[in-house]
Design a protein around this motif. Structure first.
Motif, PDB file in Angstrom:
ATOM      1  N   ARG B 122       0.841  -1.207   0.000  1.00 35.06           N
ATOM      2  CA  ARG B 122       0.000   0.000   0.000  1.00 35.06           C
ATOM      3  C   ARG B 122       0.876   1.257   0.000  1.00 35.06           C
ATOM      4  O   ARG B 122       0.599   2.219  -0.701  1.00 35.06           O
ATOM      5  CB  ARG B 122      -0.893  -0.044   1.248  1.00 35.06           C
ATOM      6  N   ARG B 127       3.271   5.894  -2.774  1.00 31.42           N
ATOM      7  CA  ARG B 127       4.426   6.721  -3.117  1.00 31.42           C
ATOM      8  C   ARG B 127       4.606   6.830  -4.639  1.00 31.42           C
ATOM      9  O   ARG B 127       4.890   7.891  -5.163  1.00 31.42           O
ATOM     10  CB  ARG B 127       5.685   6.126  -2.459  1.00 31.42           C
ATOM     11  N   ASP B 131       1.579   9.004  -6.755  1.00 36.95           N
ATOM     12  CA  ASP B 131       2.434  10.169  -6.598  1.00 36.95           C
ATOM     13  C   ASP B 131       2.150  10.848  -5.258  1.00 36.95           C
ATOM     14  O   ASP B 131       2.109  12.069  -5.153  1.00 36.95           O
ATOM     15  CB  ASP B 131       2.204  11.159  -7.753  1.00 36.95           C
ATOM     16  N   LEU B 137       0.272  11.434   3.729  1.00 32.53           N
ATOM     17  CA  LEU B 137      -0.089  10.095   4.201  1.00 32.53           C
ATOM     18  C   LEU B 137       0.176   9.978   5.706  1.00 32.53           C
ATOM     19  O   LEU B 137      -0.611   9.364   6.434  1.00 32.53           O
ATOM     20  CB  LEU B 137       0.695   9.022   3.432  1.00 32.53           C
ATOM     21  N   LYS B 140      -2.658  11.442   7.494  1.00 30.53           N
ATOM     22  CA  LYS B 140      -3.827  10.572   7.388  1.00 30.53           C
ATOM     23  C   LYS B 140      -3.704   9.373   8.327  1.00 30.53           C
ATOM     24  O   LYS B 140      -4.671   8.934   8.923  1.00 30.53           O
ATOM     25  CB  LYS B 140      -3.911  10.086   5.930  1.00 30.53           C
ATOM     26  N   GLN B 141      -2.501   8.830   8.399  1.00 31.73           N
ATOM     27  CA  GLN B 141      -2.303   7.623   9.206  1.00 31.73           C
ATOM     28  C   GLN B 141      -1.886   7.943  10.639  1.00 31.73           C
ATOM     29  O   GLN B 141      -1.510   7.059  11.393  1.00 31.73           O
ATOM     30  CB  GLN B 141      -1.254   6.721   8.547  1.00 31.73           C
ATOM     31  N   SER B 149       8.847   7.570   6.260  1.00 34.97           N
ATOM     32  CA  SER B 149      10.003   7.564   5.377  1.00 34.97           C
ATOM     33  C   SER B 149      10.911   6.370   5.697  1.00 34.97           C
ATOM     34  O   SER B 149      11.417   5.693   4.803  1.00 34.97           O
ATOM     35  CB  SER B 149      10.757   8.880   5.544  1.00 34.97           C
TER      36      SER B 149
END
Lengths: 532, 170
Positions: B122, B127, B131, B137, B140-141, B149
């Motif tokens: 996912r 990524r 894009d 993200l 969001k998470q 990263s």
């Protein structure tokens, strides 16, 4: 994942490469990278392989963007950055140079080649031939229990039998005919029908004269009236409510005036009879539809909280996030599996006041990430197909798009032998339906369902609650639970190909369940979700 | 077959490999495309020097390599090039010697992507195929961009280990 040994330097190289690809490399890092790369061939090989990995993944993205761009789709919320534009310009410039270089050598070769014309494409063109001229449309229906007698169905000349319920026919001449079952009549042209038996009520929308109804007792000719005709074993009569009409048999002519009921069999005026006017039928349809919608919503509420329901979409616009298709089953994970609407637009749904998504152009789709594996599954989808795909002999209905060897796909395929639905889980099973002609599926709302149960090696396809199984091929190797992951609805845009299998049409419901429904449950689902 | 036509057939066949060779060594994708174009033009101009009995790829790589060197020389001061000329020489040499091995590694990438856990796949999808921005993200998470990263770095490492293992077992 298999393990190979990493030393301190290769680990550091991975860190530095990650920084390179995320544009996060400092000057110190840069010097260190150069130093490490000079140390051994193995480290250089890691570097080059990591470069390949990044480029390969990046190219997938670029292919997708170019494909979207070429098809006229650009996401509204995202502006193309300057470097991307430059990239594309250069890419196309390079293509032009290559073409120029190639043309000189290959033009002769191309001239010798003929365009291949496969049997499949020929068959598809044949299937795409326009249908015969329609002379009437069903504008409303109630309790007909016949998918062909639904609102919006266009009708050609020919016999029409209504065994159950009521329908309203809109003739292209403007005549509106309310039909009560049981009735059998023949549509001759837009201005004349032949009534074998049954009870019908007629009213011209424009007060036009000349519409005729042929019966075995004689012909009734509209002289600008609103009138009814009733023929069965015990009665053959015509009741004129407004205006006047003429009853003609050979040389005999009888004018029937407003308020008169005339026996066609006995050629005498009789007591008046009650008819279901189109307005009355419409009111009944409205009431029944509202009741059905309320009970369907109640059932959906139960489904949402049923632990076996994995995903459920009712297709309602979401003003807070217009590009999202809301998934309504609570999932413990952070991603609720909302769909991303790409290109598709909102339209009226199957019930009045409800919505559906309309898919028109080749790139329209909903993209989902459905993060679940299924040992058993039931898939339900209410869909209307507008036309066949003119670029491809597949309608891509629901397609996992990549990577997983047990992905699930649902398609409507047209080949030389005929057209059929096909559900496929790569390396697991392939299952086809009986042949269903495009005329049987185009332009009407259909419930497509499929189920599979890997333990019992069962796969079934259903259309409007009825089984349409034909051929099932199951792998001889142990079956693996299919994983959906990334998937597209009503489209398939493969990452590395222009072979786009879009499906022009509408969808207003989709649900995926963690168990295989029985045939009886599928039929029940159809009965609960269909319009009256 | 006409020599020019023969050259063109070779070029069409090996063009992806020449492109990969350049992309591996040039980090800026726009610059890599420019070098690909100039290499293509150069190969075309010199195609009459190509002998049918010689290997096409080493011959073509020489021109590509010269173009890469020219690029590094030209932009030595003006651009942040990441790699110094010695390093480029050594990498070009490794790339040439291990060309088929690198192609094989690339070919098994799809298989390795499938073997990833769902959450890892996912993240890679986000990524590359969407894009997506790591910061978006992460928000969001409900995690930090740094943690995400690091996760992405580990996935890249896993993928590399997987393709190498696949190759060793094949």
């Amino acid at each position: 994942m298999n393990k190979i040994k990493l030393n301190k330097q290769s680990r550091r190289l991975f860190e530095l490469m990650h920084k390179v690809h995320e544009n996060d490399l400092s000057e110190t890092d840069q010097s260190e990278l150069n130093r490490i790369l000079k140390e051994s061939e193995e480290l250089r090989l890691i570097f080059l392989s990591m470069r390949d990995q990044h480029i390969s993944l990046d190219e997938r993205l670029r292919n997708r963007l170019i494909s979207d761009h070429a098809l006229g789709f650009q996401e509204t919320e995202k502006n193309e950055s300057e470097p991307e534009k430059k990239n594309q310009k250069i890419f196309f410039k390079f293509l032009i140079i290559l073409c120029l270089l190639s043309t000189g050598f290959l033009i002769g070769t191309f001239n010798k080649k003929e365009t291949p014309h496969s049997d499949e494409s020929y068959e598809l063109n044949t299937l795409l031939d326009p249908f015969e001229h329609h002379i009437a449309t069903i504008s409303s229906s109630i309790n007909t229990y016949n998918n062909r007698l639904k609102e919006g169905q266009d009708l050609k000349a020919g016999w029409l039998t209504v065994n159950k319920g009521k329908i309203i026919l809109q003739m292209s001449s403007g005549m509106e005919i309310s039909i009560q079952a049981p009735t059998k009549l023949k549509l001759i042209n837009s201005s004349s029908i032949q009534l074998d038996f049954g009870k019908i009520h007629l009213k011209s929308a424009f007060g036009r004269k000349g519409f005729s109804v042929d019966t075995k007792y004689g012909k009734l000719n509209d002289q600008g009236a609103e009138f009814g005709i009733h023929i069965d074993s015990s009665i053959a009569a015509s009741n004129c409510f407004t205006g006047e009409l003429a009853f003609i048999q050979d040389d005999f002519i009888q004018i029937i005036h407003a308020g008169q009921n005339y026996s066609l069999k006995d050629r005498q005026f009789i007591d008046k009879e009650m008819y279901e006017t189109a307005d009355k039928v419409r009111a009944q349809v409205k009431k029944a539809t509202a009741e059905k919608l309320a009970s369907w919503r109640q059932y959906l509420h139960k489904l949402k909280y049923d632990p076996s329901t994995a995903f459920l979409y009712q297709f309602s616009p979401n003003s807070a996030s217009p590009q999202e298709l809301i998934q309504e089953v609570h999932r413990s994970e952070l991603e609720p599996a909302h769909g991303k609407i790409i290109g598709a637009s909102w339209e009226q749904g199957r019930f009045p006041g409800t919505h559906s998504l309309k898919f028109d152009s080749p790139n329209d789709r909903v993209k989902f990430f459905l993060n679940e594996k299924f040992d058993a599954m039931t898939y339900h989808m209410w869909v209307k197909f507008d036309k066949l795909n003119e670029n491809n002999n597949h309608l891509g209905i629901f397609l996992s798009e990549k990577w997983h060897p047990h992905q699930i796909t649902l398609q409507y395929v047209s080949i030389a032998k005929g057209s059929f639905f096909k559900v496929h889980s790569k390396d697991n099973f392939g299952h086809s339906s009986t042949f269903l002609k495009p005329e049987q599926i185009l332009g009407k709302w259909l419930l497509i369902s499929f189920t599979f149960d890997l333990v019992n090696e069962q796969v079934h396809l259903y259309l409007n609650g009825k089984n349409i199984d034909k051929t099932l091929n199951i792998s001889s190797t142990p079956l693996q639970a299919p994983y959906i992951g990334w998937c597209d609805l009503m489209n398939w845009v493969p990452l590395n190909s222009q072979d786009i299998r879009n499906t022009p049409g509408q969808v207003d419901f989709l649900s995926i369940h963690r168990r295989a429904f029985s045939a009886k449950e599928i039929l029940e689902f159809y009965e609960k979700s269909r319009t009256p | 077959m006409h020599p020019s036509e023969e050259f063109m057939n070779y070029y069409i066949k090996y063009e992806p490999k020449i492109r990969s060779y350049i992309q591996r060594l040039v980090f800026d994708s726009t610059d890599a495309e420019d070098i690909m174009q100039s290499t293509a033009m150069l190969l075309w101009k010199k195609h009459d020097q190509f002998k049918a009995d010689q290997a096409f790829l080493p011959w073509a790589y020489k021109f590509a390599y010269n173009e890469i060197r020219n690029y590094y020389r030209k932009h030595e001061k003006s651009k942040k090039l990441l790699l110094d000329p010695d390093c480029i020489d050594q990498l070009a040499d490794t790339s040439l010697k291990n060309s088929s091995q690198l192609e094989e590694l690339k070919a098994s990438l799809d298989d390795c992507l499938y073997k990833l856990d769902n959450s890892d796949r996912r993240l890679i999808e986000y990524r590359y195929c969407e894009d997506g921005k790591i910061n978006d993200l992460a928000e969001k998470q409900k995690t930090t961009p740094n943690a995400l990263s690091k996760a992405l770095q580990k996935i890249r490492q896993k993928l590399h280990i997987c393709v190498r293992s696949n190759q060793e077992h094949s």
